[in-house]
Design an enzyme around this catalytic site. Sequence first.
Site, PDB file in Angstrom:
ATOM      1  N   PRO A  48       4.725   7.485   6.100  1.00  0.00           N
ATOM      2  CA  PRO A  48       3.561   6.594   6.109  1.00  0.00           C
ATOM      3  C   PRO A  48       3.642   5.556   4.988  1.00  0.00           C
ATOM      4  CG  PRO A  48       2.997   8.626   4.996  1.00  0.00           C
ATOM      5  CD  PRO A  48       4.432   8.781   5.464  1.00  0.00           C
ATOM      6  N   CYS A  66       2.152 -26.361   1.009  1.00  0.00           N
ATOM      7  CA  CYS A  66       2.236 -27.509   1.919  1.00  0.00           C
ATOM      8  C   CYS A  66       2.610 -27.084   3.331  1.00  0.00           C
ATOM      9  CB  CYS A  66       3.257 -28.506   1.381  1.00  0.00           C
ATOM     10  SG  CYS A  66       2.907 -28.929  -0.308  1.00  0.00           S
ATOM     11  N   GLU A  67       1.791 -26.264   3.930  1.00  0.00           N
ATOM     12  CA  GLU A  67       1.988 -25.852   5.322  1.00  0.00           C
ATOM     13  C   GLU A  67       0.628 -25.524   5.888  1.00  0.00           C
ATOM     14  OE1 GLU A  67       4.706 -23.080   6.778  1.00  0.00           O
ATOM     15  OE2 GLU A  67       6.205 -23.488   5.259  1.00  0.00           O
TER      16      GLU A  67
HETATM   17  N1  PLP Z   1       9.300   4.053   8.637  1.00  0.00           N
HETATM   18  C1  PLP Z   1      10.008   3.042   9.170  1.00  0.00           C
HETATM   19  C2  PLP Z   1      11.380   3.325   9.682  1.00  0.00           C
HETATM   20  C3  PLP Z   1       9.444   1.761   9.264  1.00  0.00           C
HETATM   21  O1  PLP Z   1      10.139   0.760   9.804  1.00  0.00           O
HETATM   22  C4  PLP Z   1       8.122   1.549   8.781  1.00  0.00           C
HETATM   23  C5  PLP Z   1       7.471   0.230   8.853  1.00  0.00           C
HETATM   24  O2  PLP Z   1       7.845  -0.682   9.487  1.00  0.00           O
HETATM   25  C6  PLP Z   1       7.445   2.622   8.195  1.00  0.00           C
HETATM   26  C7  PLP Z   1       8.052   3.864   8.154  1.00  0.00           C
HETATM   27  C8  PLP Z   1       6.064   2.482   7.630  1.00  0.00           C
HETATM   28  O3  PLP Z   1       5.129   2.121   8.576  1.00  0.00           O
HETATM   29  P1  PLP Z   1       3.586   2.088   8.197  1.00  0.00           P
HETATM   30  O4  PLP Z   1       3.439   1.292   6.961  1.00  0.00           O
HETATM   31  O5  PLP Z   1       2.935   1.440   9.371  1.00  0.00           O
HETATM   32  O6  PLP Z   1       3.137   3.502   8.022  1.00  0.00           O
END
Ligand code: PLP
Length: 423
Positions: free
Chosen positions: A279, A348-349
């Site tokens: 996570p 500048c965008e």
């Molecule tokens: N694990 C992998 C392989 C990822 O590519 C990502 C995010 O892109 C994550 C974990 C973390 O995802 P999140 O921040 O949504 O929990």
Amino acid sequence: MNHFELKGGELHCEDVPLAEIAKAVGTPVYVYSSATLERHFTVLRDALVGAGLKDPLIAFAVKANSNVAVLRTLANVGAGADVVSEGEIRRALAAGVPSERIVFSGVGKTEAEIAFALEAGVAEINLESEPELHLVSAVAQRLSKRASVAIRVNPDVEAGGHAKISTGKAENKFGVSLAEAERLYANAANMAGVRPVGVACHIGSQITDLAPLEAAFRKMRALVERLRAEGLGVERLDLGGGLGAPYFNQPTPPEPRDYAAMIAGVMDGLTGIQFAFEPGRMIAANAGVLVARVLHVNERPEGRKFLVLDAAMNDLLRPAMYDAYHDIRPVKPRSGEPLVYDVVGPICETGDTFTRDRLLPPLAARDLVAFMTAGAYGAAMSSEYNSRLLAPEVLVRGADYAIVRPRPNYNDMLARERAAPWL
Ligand code: PLP
């Protein structure tokens, strides 16, 4: 729940007024709450353990927030690290994350990165393709090591959310199909440089519905059972990250306990497996804000009011990149009728627009505002575009705060470059 609240009419991080940090450190500045980081981690761990998933490896996705002090805060409560580059491995190690809690993911690891990961003794390298399996095995053999590997599966599940952060469909670049995973796992078992320990999946980010996760996890369980039926050992099942964070005004993600209960249900009766999780957002997003100052309010004759901030898309890319919504709160709200603003940065965008037609309490030049839910994919995605200095990062604990990444200066910026000999 997070620890950014109004106290005595002004927004605090835990017990520190954000205005005090802005005064001392300047703006724009990222501010993180230790209590929120710890709480989000422990709520998830307690939910998983409470649902009967023993000794889970919760490897925080370093890409979401790679500040070493943030990683150390999480490591101190038991987090591992999910990393995608040598730089992230180095950050995790510098933060005190034990190497046996580091999972190395990513679609394109270089030989040098693989060698570094093996020397560091990471828990597992998640392989995303057949060429990578052969490369890891060759590098490990050269180093007289045997790499513990997991095969990352692309379960071909639509996770919803923004197309740029969806990773679990067959058309995405991540992982291999279920059938391919079975073949690679069997091959890996016969290779001298690798030891297959498990399978992994990660289907996207900011997922607010359990259904796609459940569909993917059912496929993963069936895969584990098929592998075991073929006589192959499977010790770890890495279920990735992706659970959404509650962004204000956006669909509410499932509670960790419902997520944990769903997993326990899907995996019921599957024994001898350690579950791993990666996570990022759900732990860090609501643990951080970006504080910016209003430079001026540019009121156009036709009525549109541009709130021009000293923060820009280089500091917080999510609105420009993913059309992301961030709640914007005045640090010291003034009384008065709310007004409609376009909130923009100085780059500048036209893409440097945080939001249009946003109803906010009245604001004036020099006021401070906080972009809420900016602790994940905020500072980590920042750049020096337009030769703007990287925003500093501050970590709060109770009534204390520390600058955990100082603002660089222009000499630092220029010193990184060299004149070509002919210039
Ligand atoms: N694990 C992998 C392989 C990822 O590519 C990502 C995010 O892109 C994550 C974990 C973390 O995802 P999140 O921040 O949504 O929990």
